[in-house]
Write an enzyme that holds these catalytic residues in place. Sequence first.
Site, short mmCIF file in Angstrom:
data_model
loop_
_atom_site.label_atom_id
_atom_site.label_comp_id
_atom_site.label_asym_id
_atom_site.label_seq_id
_atom_site.Cartn_x
_atom_site.Cartn_y
_atom_site.Cartn_z
CB SER A 21 -0.89 0.16 1.23
OG SER A 21 -1.41 1.05 1.34
CB CYS A 131 -0.12 5.45 8.94
SG CYS A 131 0.76 6.76 7.99
N GLY A 245 11.31 -3.81 3.02
CA GLY A 245 12.64 -3.91 2.49
C GLY A 245 12.67 -5.03 1.44
C1 LIG Z 1 5.63 6.46 -0.28
C2 LIG Z 1 4.99 5.38 0.89
C3 LIG Z 1 3.67 5.54 1.12
C4 LIG Z 1 2.90 4.56 1.78
N1 LIG Z 1 1.72 4.67 2.29
C5 LIG Z 1 1.06 3.61 2.94
C6 LIG Z 1 -0.55 3.59 3.19
O1 LIG Z 1 -0.97 4.53 2.82
N2 LIG Z 1 -0.89 2.56 3.93
C7 LIG Z 1 -0.13 1.45 4.51
O2 LIG Z 1 -0.61 0.56 4.96
N3 LIG Z 1 1.40 1.65 4.37
C8 LIG Z 1 1.68 2.46 3.63
N4 LIG Z 1 3.18 2.51 3.58
C9 LIG Z 1 3.99 1.44 3.90
C10 LIG Z 1 4.14 0.19 2.99
O3 LIG Z 1 3.05 -0.29 2.53
C11 LIG Z 1 5.29 -0.78 3.61
O4 LIG Z 1 4.74 -1.22 4.80
C12 LIG Z 1 6.52 -0.19 4.12
O5 LIG Z 1 7.02 0.65 3.09
C13 LIG Z 1 7.63 -1.19 4.22
O6 LIG Z 1 7.88 -1.89 3.06
P1 LIG Z 1 9.07 -1.68 2.12
O7 LIG Z 1 10.27 -1.44 3.05
O8 LIG Z 1 8.96 -2.52 0.90
O9 LIG Z 1 8.64 -0.17 1.54
C14 LIG Z 1 3.80 3.51 2.52
C15 LIG Z 1 4.98 3.35 2.24
C16 LIG Z 1 5.74 4.39 1.33
C17 LIG Z 1 7.13 4.35 0.86
#
Ligand SMILES: Cc1cc2nc3c(=O)[nH]c(=O)nc-3n(C[C@H](O)[C@H](O)[C@H](O)COP(=O)(O)O)c2cc1C
Lengths: 303, 244
Positions: A21, A131, A245
């Site tokens: 998301s 969040c 990650g």
């Molecule tokens: C730009 C951005 C916006 C995000 N917006 C949301 C969101 O609206 N709702 C949510 O549950 N997580 C949100 N996240 C968190 C991601 O879904 C995820 O849990 C988190 O980034 C860890 O995964 P990653 O390291 O692969 O990015 C957001 C992350 C990023 C980078």
Amino acid sequence: MDRLSVNLLGIELDNPVIPASGTFGYGREFAELYDINCLGTFSFKGTTLRPRLGNPLPRIAEAPAGMLNAVGLQNPGVDRVISEELPRLKTVFRKPVMANVSGFSVEEYAETCARLDACDQVGWLEVNISCPNVHDGGMSFGTDPAMAARVTKAVKAVTTKPVIMKLSPNVTDIAAIAAACQEAGADGISLINTLMGLRISLKSRRPVLANVTGGLSGPAVFPVALRMVYQVAKAVKIPVVGMGGVSSAEDVVEMMLAGATAVEVGAANLADPFACMKIIGDLPAVMDRYGIDNLRDIIGGAL
Amino acid sequence: MKQVIYTILENEPLTADVCRMVLAGDNSAITAPGQFVNLKLDGLFLRRPISVCDLEGDRLTLIYKVVGRGTAQMRDMTPGQTLDALTGLGNGYDLSLAGNRPLLLGGGVGAPPLYWLAKKLIARGAAVAVRLGFNAAGDVFYEDEFRALGAEVRVATADGSHGEKGFVTDILPDACTHYFACGPEPMLKAVYRAVPSDGQLSFEARMGCGFGACMGCTCETITGYKRICRDGPVLRKGEILWTD
Ligand SMILES: Cc1cc2nc3c(=O)[nH]c(=O)nc-3n(C[C@H](O)[C@H](O)[C@H](O)COP(=O)(O)O)c2cc1C
Ligand SMILES: Cc1cc2nc3c(=O)[nH]c(=O)nc-3n(C[C@H](O)[C@H](O)[C@H](O)COP(=O)(O)OP(=O)(O)OC[C@H]3O[C@@H](n4cnc5c(N)ncnc54)[C@H](O)[C@@H]3O)c2cc1C
Ligand code: FES
């Protein structure tokens, strides 16, 4: 059955790869680049009862092997998501989608979830109680087991679809929060959301982000995420969706060994819009290399 | 949008901290001046957005100022090396509004995207006026290049060491049919106030993705929320809401 497929709470996924998301919008931008039906599913942008502009700019800062974001849940509100985004999505994505929901009161979570639960296209509800960007709520639900349980109960009471509670890593005992959600009736757990961080500009001597703090994600958080997925998978019986990650097919396998039934990919989509497509393409060769016949057989293999 | 692996043909300094890089590769996704490319650099997680300065067949010119780790890495790259770019990003300028006497206003490294724009407008028969603002004589670049295209060019420097002393708003022509501006936000705001005719202004924002997926760059406008990377970077004068 395909060797990549997994079953997530009663729905068969062609593969366990799910854009996370907030990093995939409502699918539109990526559908212009590749056929997004190759994905297991995707989790759409965090949706709230009312439209939100989000935080002032700058909302993005770089970090070693990752990034900070303080988007602040910008979204058009649940009604426009249902009336505009979902019909548009239907033209490019034929699979059930994961509906990511956020809120600022227990009632708001329940109301938003109830409205999305009524949509055929929605396969799962992923309830973000984590969040870290929003001052007026977000954080507290995910950091207190009792509050997490209250949100879970309220959402479960008004929905029929599988409810996945998405946890914040900004806590001392993540297993306790997960257990409280399970106890309250959650069908699954997903984690991790972003880790709260800060960057300061040496030029201005001020925080880079207008919001001051932001959520860290990207490869930098992978070992932390893996550890938390492992701890939660040990503590609960319900399925766990792992993220944090992940940027390669190897990372997906590692997350699954730590207990994840499916794996979300976030920030990697921003640095490389084709990241999920490539990860799915790479999975068979990585499985061959490590002697894995079927991905579903390795879930929790390291526990 | 398209992902393209470019090969570096040239990479030379124009001033003490501004360089020009010429690349060879597939430019088919780039459709309008004012669009940008987003560059993947070694060891840096986020891509770096840089405007299209000029485009001819498979040749792409970028002009960039070295301000941090990413642009320092670009400066150290050599011909023959490759560069991974997402291309054709952003809306670009709408040339159809230019009229026959358009005015192009650039501040510092806001000047580069105006080059391809000037070239296209002149090819359409417009009488193009270009006004460029820099800090000092040593920072000035592309004055002669704009002139060689056939534009009427004047330059202002903040310290008066080259051209007129002052800002672009101090050397405006008497009239224009439409203006196109790119530069730091204080300059854009000054232009917005000083030039009575309609115009298009190009904005910058810190970006997560650069292609509209992350909501990292959204600003509020009179016509609604806009992502600088996708609904911009060019905004029409009449839709801008200044934040302070
Ligand atoms: C730009 C951005 C916006 C995000 N917006 C949301 C969101 O609206 N709702 C949510 O549950 N997580 C949100 N996240 C968190 C991601 O879904 C995820 O849990 C988190 O980034 C860890 O995964 P990653 O390291 O692969 O990015 C957001 C992350 C990023 C980078
Ligand atoms: C649409 C657009 C077009 C641009 N066109 C040009 C151009 O043609 N020539 C040029 O010299 N510069 C241009 N810039 C600015 C350029 O993107 C930044 O100078 C560059 O990203 C700095 O990277 P760095 O690693 O050297 O600096 P660092 O300060 O180390 O960068 C840290 C982070 O901040 C971001 N950042 C820093 N400054 C800016 C900025 N001014 N705007 C947006 N993000 C920034 C970086 O992308 C990176 O994510 C443009 C910016 C945008 C948004
Ligand atoms: S930078 Fe991601 S939407 Fe603009």
